[in-house]
Motif scaffolding. Structure first.
Motif, PDB file in Angstrom:
ATOM      1  N   SER A  43      43.420  34.252  36.429  1.00  0.00           N
ATOM      2  CA  SER A  43      42.526  34.540  35.308  1.00  0.00           C
ATOM      3  C   SER A  43      43.279  34.440  33.994  1.00  0.00           C
ATOM      4  O   SER A  43      44.494  34.605  33.947  1.00  0.00           O
ATOM      5  N   CYS A  83      40.003  42.323  40.092  1.00  0.00           N
ATOM      6  CA  CYS A  83      40.844  41.449  40.910  1.00  0.00           C
ATOM      7  C   CYS A  83      41.499  42.283  42.010  1.00  0.00           C
ATOM      8  O   CYS A  83      41.789  43.454  41.819  1.00  0.00           O
ATOM      9  N   GLU A  97      37.100  42.265  34.118  1.00  0.00           N
ATOM     10  CA  GLU A  97      37.772  41.474  35.147  1.00  0.00           C
ATOM     11  C   GLU A  97      38.135  42.400  36.282  1.00  0.00           C
ATOM     12  O   GLU A  97      38.768  43.437  36.072  1.00  0.00           O
ATOM     13  N   THR A 134      35.097  37.623  36.908  1.00  0.00           N
ATOM     14  CA  THR A 134      34.957  38.029  35.515  1.00  0.00           C
ATOM     15  C   THR A 134      33.474  38.189  35.252  1.00  0.00           C
ATOM     16  O   THR A 134      32.652  37.424  35.770  1.00  0.00           O
ATOM     17  N   ILE A 144      38.571  37.615  42.882  1.00  0.00           N
ATOM     18  CA  ILE A 144      38.765  37.649  41.427  1.00  0.00           C
ATOM     19  C   ILE A 144      37.425  37.338  40.788  1.00  0.00           C
ATOM     20  O   ILE A 144      36.804  36.324  41.106  1.00  0.00           O
ATOM     21  N   ARG A 156      42.718  35.693  29.791  1.00  0.00           N
ATOM     22  CA  ARG A 156      41.916  36.505  28.871  1.00  0.00           C
ATOM     23  C   ARG A 156      42.456  36.283  27.465  1.00  0.00           C
ATOM     24  O   ARG A 156      43.620  36.536  27.205  1.00  0.00           O
ATOM     25  N   ALA A 189      39.784  29.611  39.289  1.00  0.00           N
ATOM     26  CA  ALA A 189      40.235  30.655  38.375  1.00  0.00           C
ATOM     27  C   ALA A 189      39.123  30.960  37.372  1.00  0.00           C
ATOM     28  O   ALA A 189      38.238  30.136  37.150  1.00  0.00           O
ATOM     29  N   VAL A 190      39.186  32.148  36.780  1.00  0.00           N
ATOM     30  CA  VAL A 190      38.149  32.549  35.820  1.00  0.00           C
ATOM     31  C   VAL A 190      38.812  32.971  34.522  1.00  0.00           C
ATOM     32  O   VAL A 190      40.034  33.148  34.451  1.00  0.00           O
ATOM     33  N   GLY A 191      37.993  33.149  33.487  1.00  0.00           N
ATOM     34  CA  GLY A 191      38.572  33.558  32.221  1.00  0.00           C
ATOM     35  C   GLY A 191      37.549  34.172  31.305  1.00  0.00           C
ATOM     36  O   GLY A 191      36.347  34.164  31.582  1.00  0.00           O
TER      37      GLY A 191
END
Lengths: 350, 350, 350, 350
Positions: free
Chosen positions: A148, D231, D229, D215, D213, A150, A224-226
């Protein structure tokens, strides 16, 4: 002076003058041959940095002795200036955003690629030593698999009264940097976004349809996330941070301190405020960005390209749509739409 | 170029070349007219900064077109160069220590006062923004009545092999800065000192009679107390801190960070090492110090004077005696002894 | 209740009551059988913790069912109570300082050694997890060869009006903890001290001949050096830190935070004040100290001994003399003097 | 024992035993009369805390001498146990999540309201002093108008192999705490959410359809925005932070330090890892949570209610749907759906 690249600056506003000063002080490979700005006062302010000034950017681009241009004009002028400069075979540094629309940015990138000219976009944050150290750590695998990211970007205050605030403007003129950071740090593309936003404190943003606080959720191609937060106020000064979390560890970029002091008293323990705004915080980064442009001018591969320029705008367009239409937007969808629009324009032109 | 002060640099070692570079980049009021150094290699390295070089400092001082000198030679040369420059009516910036002995420093200060020339001593740390902020807070009373000061100065590594290490050398060449900080921050004089020290890791210091770690206890005239630690090693890089504690609060200067990043992993939470040594940490301070000298050259009252120069040496002499003789030494006592020695020299000369 | 050690508390002031509460809550191996205090109000406050109270410590010590005593009375009572308890064969925990004089402390230590009873002294800071981690790092060699130690101890405010403030009192009742820390962390003995001190803000200290701010320079047997600052005011709350610097690195204990928060606003970045005083900061350490005493009662080797008790007082006596007589004092000198005094007392008694 | 509330613990897993220990040590108002768990080993482990154990929770609830229950069983058992306890007129503390579905949580909340019994849900983080200080600052207006909230929650490692990982499970069992924090800190409701998530490192999550994970973007009723978030891995240990940014300033809760130490060496400056997991970090908060339940039992208004319980689940359900269906989900929509489902069940039952 042999070997210095004769360069013209188009647009002598705050950021343009800053670049002019940097070139004079720290980038000996570039010669600032001319500054163009329609406003006589701006030309007056640019005089210490350039022997010649002009009210017409068109005539500057027509000047065959000019080898490169630095485009620091208002956003709507970017696309026509970039296209004209490409047409004239000049090398280009263009402030972000590359264009006011994704279609425009794609048009610029395509034209630059066909002409084989440099079209470096002004993503100065990549040159900040702390963000660069984070990028390096990710690249080297220090954090393991990135899970992730941020990003927080808060300006100390809303832009001046005169600054345009069209619908979704904040995504293009501000979050655009954050989107570039997301791609640059994670080393992969964002595939979908969602966003919420409001105009909560900037009266002009409300009137003109823009937002002053937004959050954007990001889905990357790897899974993946953000998240990105962009905001136009910050009581403690310019607040730009990023954090990447991976399977082996996390790393975060904090705001640097103006002074290495701590005060302790009955009210607690104080440290100084952040640097106030971008010129204070990124002085070094702006200098290193132009040194990178100078290296590209002398043959090195450009470090930030027109493709980076349009990719960040694609995310801005996707986020603006996502917020306005209250839905998840696929990035591929906005790119397809822009390409369709480009094709249509071209057929109309034929 | 009208108005620039024609200045000669005496001594083109590491610190001399640094000053030459600063003048070229950032102090337009000073013209580096000449560099003098007996070593041809040093002169060669100085060439980019000065049109003229010379192997003889005496001839440079004899040159009537030179208006000011910057003395960056080895410590034993300071006193003769300062006295000759005063004799020749030149304005002077002299690296610390002003002289190798207290008597020598008093002689320089007396001569400069009689001649009415500027004799600014190179206490660069006063120009560091963090130490300056601490000084300002104390001056403004933010901390209330100062009760104690604690100063730590640790070099990343011992000086090069060739550097002289006479008995008590560390107090003169290193703690000297700390003593100036103590006087500058506390705004009062130290009246007595005690000190312990050893040579624990620097083999050459042991051989030549110098120390590599010392602690000095300070008594101030107001009753406030202090301590200084000076050390010639620091695994984490240059470590220079200061803390003043008063009735209303305390303030401390910490080591600045090279990068605003934090890494978190199974081993804990890491921040980067300190800037490695003085040229990295005090780049800004060295520049502002020479700008201050330029202001003094154009008539402003000098901010650091010959009196500051000898006062720091008086503390070095007192601390060295205190350590060698295992006793408390009154500062007034070492000053009286140096004045007696001066008087004697003068009667001998008559 | 089988197996619990029947223990009496002598002295039910602030610290005594704190220990009583800890035993009740967290040290099941100890039974608080009785509390002795001449003051009926103190006995009243102790009632929740002990079934029996008494106005006479002598009768408590005469009680053969009492197996151990915890001495928390005023300093002048320590020595007679310790000697009487040893005489009666009881195990002893005694608050610091072990006695009001070095001779007294040596007498206690000698008597305990002859009788073979435990005489643990209340150096609670050794049980703080952060100071213990520092001790561990030094012991394991993580810092390389220790070169220097720096200890700061600042109380939030001077002791209550009624608290005695004899000449040098601060060294015995306060720095005494710091001296124990210096020996404990460095794992070697201090051989000489120098000290400066003043009474700058506590009017009663000035009247009664005590000091409120002192700095002490330390020479260790290995050649390492150190400094201690003890002060009776701290606007930001209890301020106790230590730092050890060695050839491979440095480690410092900072003040813990009461809350893990940071506030950012136009005034800067704030963190909360320190824990106010020792009961807040060392709650855990006080508990673990008594658990350690309980382990000693059941046969484990005592972790803090009577020898630690008199060694810290030797440093207090040396520092007090050094300050009063403005000289460097060898620790061996004050120990010899105390032993001579002991011998003389014994011959007089014979 | 008069006055103590006779309470039964249903479920003696890790969290149940932790609560039992807290009651024994620190909550004297509650008497742990009985522990029910079908697993004989769990009952065995609970024996030190309760005189009676039982294999059948139904019989415990049927026991009229039991006045209150603490429900710490697996999530699927929450709803039937809560409903049975309400039916039996008992006061209830229930671990989060209140139920496995929003409809179930609403059913519990409605039943508790009709019966007038306490139904406190285990949102322990509200009792952490740092998060409470942040809540207090927002309530008092210190930050001005809240604009955004950012919450990070990273467990040190995925749950044990045996732990169920149904689709969307992470939102219910983990983010659920973060959603409560968002509502609690911002003092307003979330109106819409979007979410992205993946299973990137926990093989079992991938197999069973859960995520590791995620968000979540939040839209609040005032226009403020937020992001969460969650995780299931964190190399540096338990990582739970929150930050609220408002027009007058920002405040953030950082991870507390286990030790107040810093190490400096050639690798940089290190601080210790975070507390490893929730029992270390929130020891104090868990204790204060049960003290709050004890106050509610003696008549104070409950601080965390069944409404808080279902509101967090509504957000979990909305986020799970948003992620699965790749769209923005209005919270009102999931609540309406759950209420419709409740009504239908009721008509079916009639």
């Amino acid at each position: 002076v042999t070997g210095r690249v004769r360069t013209a600056l188009l647009g002598a506003g705050r950021i343009g003058l800053m670049h002019a000063g940097i070139i004079a002080d720290s980038v000996s490979e570039i010669e600032l041959a001319c500054v163009a700005d329609p406003d006589p006062r701006a030309r007056e302010m640019a005089r210490p940095w350039a022997k010649k000034t002009s009210g017409s950017w068109e005539s500057v681009i027509a000047d065959r002795s000019i080898q490169a241009v630095m485009i620091c004009s208002a956003t709507p002028a970017h696309e026509p200036q970039v296209l004209a400069a490409i047409e004239a075979g000049k090398q280009i540094f263009c402030e972000k955003p590359l264009a006011g629309t994704l279609a425009g940015a794609l048009r610029c990138a395509n034209a630059a690629a066909r002409a084989g000219v440099i079209l470096q976009v002004g993503f100065n944050r990549r040159y900040d030593p702390s963000f660069a150290a984070l990028a390096q750590a990710i690249k080297q695998g220090t954090l393991g698999t990135p899970l992730s990211i941020r990003i927080i970007s808060r300006d100390p205050e809303p832009p001046p009264h005169s600054y345009p605030r069209g619908p979704g403007g904040i995504y293009f003129d501000s979050s655009c940097h954050d989107f570039d950071m997301a791609r640059y740090l994670m080393r992969e593309e964002v595939t979908a976004v969602a966003s919420f936003g409001s105009a909560l404190f900037d009266a002009r943003a409300r009137v003109e349809g823009d937002l002053d606080i937004v959050t954007v959720a990001l889905q990357f191609s790897s899974g993946a996330v953000g998240s990105v937060e962009t905001c136009r106020t910050s009581a403690a000064g310019y607040d730009q941070r990023a954090e990447v979390h991976g399977t082996k560890g996390a790393m975060r970029v904090e705001n640097p301190s103006t002074l290495a002091i701590e005060s302790w008293n009955a009210a607690g323990r104080q440290r100084p405020v952040n640097p106030w705004f971008f010129t204070e915080r990124y002085a070094e980064a702006y200098r290193d960005q132009l040194r990178s442009f100078a290296r590209a001018l002398s043959g090195a591969p450009p470090e930030v390209t027109a493709d980076d320029g349009w990719a960040a705008i694609a995310l801005a367009e996707a986020a603006a749509q996502a917020q306005a239409e209250e839905r998840v937007v696929e990035v591929a969808e906005v790119i397809r739409a822009a390409q369709a629009c480009l094709k249509e324009t071209r057929s109309n032109e034929e």
